[in-house]
Design an enzyme around this catalytic site. Structure first.
Site, PDB file in Angstrom:
ATOM      1  N   SER A   1     -44.356  25.820 -12.529  1.00  0.00           N
ATOM      2  CA  SER A   1     -43.526  27.169 -11.829  1.00  0.00           C
ATOM      3  C   SER A   1     -42.810  26.406 -10.606  1.00  0.00           C
ATOM      4  O   SER A   1     -41.901  27.017 -10.049  1.00  0.00           O
ATOM      5  CB  SER A   1     -44.393  28.136 -11.328  1.00  0.00           C
ATOM      6  OG  SER A   1     -45.095  28.011 -10.343  1.00  0.00           O
TER       7      SER A   1
ATOM      8  N   THR B   1     -48.457  29.557 -10.506  1.00  0.00           N
ATOM      9  CA  THR B   1     -48.444  30.183  -8.993  1.00  0.00           C
ATOM     10  C   THR B   1     -47.659  29.637  -8.000  1.00  0.00           C
ATOM     11  O   THR B   1     -47.380  30.589  -6.921  1.00  0.00           O
ATOM     12  CB  THR B   1     -50.070  30.094  -8.403  1.00  0.00           C
ATOM     13  OG1 THR B   1     -50.321  28.702  -8.465  1.00  0.00           O
ATOM     14  CG2 THR B   1     -51.102  30.478  -9.560  1.00  0.00           C
ATOM     15  N   ASP B   2     -47.141  28.446  -8.163  1.00  0.00           N
ATOM     16  CA  ASP B   2     -46.246  28.291  -6.840  1.00  0.00           C
ATOM     17  C   ASP B   2     -44.953  29.124  -6.546  1.00  0.00           C
ATOM     18  O   ASP B   2     -44.864  29.498  -5.470  1.00  0.00           O
ATOM     19  CB  ASP B   2     -45.771  26.786  -7.304  1.00  0.00           C
ATOM     20  CG  ASP B   2     -46.575  25.560  -6.883  1.00  0.00           C
ATOM     21  OD1 ASP B   2     -47.902  25.907  -6.537  1.00  0.00           O
ATOM     22  OD2 ASP B   2     -46.300  24.341  -7.189  1.00  0.00           O
TER      23      ASP B   2
ATOM     24  N   THR C   1     -50.116  26.536 -14.261  1.00  0.00           N
ATOM     25  CA  THR C   1     -51.525  25.971 -14.437  1.00  0.00           C
ATOM     26  C   THR C   1     -52.431  26.644 -15.232  1.00  0.00           C
ATOM     27  O   THR C   1     -53.377  26.166 -16.000  1.00  0.00           O
ATOM     28  CB  THR C   1     -52.097  26.114 -12.886  1.00  0.00           C
ATOM     29  OG1 THR C   1     -51.390  25.377 -12.048  1.00  0.00           O
ATOM     30  CG2 THR C   1     -53.584  25.690 -13.100  1.00  0.00           C
TER      31      THR C   1
END
Length: 301
Positions: free
Chosen positions: A56, A89-90, A10
């Site tokens: 991610s 971030t995932d 992101t």
């Protein structure tokens, strides 16, 4: 010099014009464009490379090995004082823990990302990137293991969790980073691929056939993300025993917070099961993958 390794996410995302701004595409902007958008970075001696450009959610063990190779190259350069990794971030907590186990102590390794895309009017990526570079340049960040900076808070890779789906405060951790220590127990990893380890969720009525399916697809290990204190459904026992007979390593973990203690409400010794202690299932999976790849015993902590 601080070396930056970009993998997408992101932090490198832009609004998707086809959605009218309702969605965004991750990993669009190259690392050079990200650096140019951050005031204050010119105070640091930086180098940068783009090794991946993905959302991610699509990270894979092969991607971890690509990142590890880039980190090793950077740390091996005497001119490098620290490394910063830009990541979605995932799955950031998974990549951070993989690196915690495979990168030796010494020079700082810091991950960061963003909850808002780069073209958001209040993008958080630039502040996170600057904070990560500043941390990687600090002498007291040495020998602390892999660290993560999000929303001006420093986290340890071992205890990091993405606890919320949205918001700048999406990440939590339960440890003081200043007392953290490096791990690097698999710093000598020489594998060019990692063995398949699957996570199986425990829930009311979960079918035992999922165990057989994973084994048939080539899983060498299973992490059971079970209810309560890692409670194994009775209906799973025959399938788990078949898996063990085929050499599959089985680790009991829990979808709850707190440790899974060996032989508490289970017969781990008789069944040949291992326990994850306080490792959450995704991190127990990483530890098991590396143990299998290195032909070493599984260690939860």
């Amino acid at each position: 010099m601080i070396h930056l390794i970009a993998t997408g996410g992101t932090i490198a995302g832009e609004a998707d014009p086809e959605s009218g701004g309702a969605r965004y595409r991750a990993g669009v902007r190259p690392v050079g464009a990200l650096l140019a958008a951050v005031p204050g970075l010119d105070a640091f001696d930086l180098s940068a490379e783009q090794v991946l450009a993905l959302d991610s959610k699509d990270m894979t063990p092969e991607g971890w090995l690509t990142i590890l190779a880039a980190v090793r190259r950077a740390l091996g350069d005497p001119a490098t004082d620290g490394v910063v990794i830009l990541h979605g971030t995932d799955t950031l907590e998974e990549t951070a823990y993989f690196l915690q186990l495979t990168v030796p102590g010494g020079k700082p390794v810091v991950l960061t990302g963003a909850m808002r895309p780069a073209d958001h009017p209040q993008a958080d990526g630039p502040a996170n990137l600057l904070a990560a570079v500043r941390l990687a340049a600090r002498p007291d960040a040495r020998d602390k293991g892999v660290l993560v900076v999000m929303n001006a808070i420093i986290h340890t890779a071992r205890h990091l969790q993405k606890a919320r789906t949205s918001g700048l405060d999406a990440f939590e951790s339960s440890a003081d980073w200043t007392t953290a220590r490096p791990d690097g127990r698999f710093a000598d990893l020489a594998a060019d691929a990692l063995p398949r380890v699957d996570i199986l969720p425990g829930y009311a009525g979960a079918p035992a056939g999922l165990i057989d399916a994973c084994v048939a697809e080539g899983a060498r290990g299973l992490v059971l993300a079970l209810t309560g204190h890692g409670s194994v459904p009775s209906a799973w026992l025959p399938a788990l025993r078949r898996a063990r007979e085929k050499g599959v390593v089985i680790v009991r973990a829990s979808r709850c917070a707190g440790p899974v203690i060996r032989n508490a409400n289970a017969d781990d010794d008789a069944e040949g099961w291992l326990t994850a202690s306080s490792l959450p299932p995704p991190k127990a999976r990483i530890a098991l993958m590396l143990a299998l790849a290195s032909k070493r015993p599984f260690e939860a902590d």
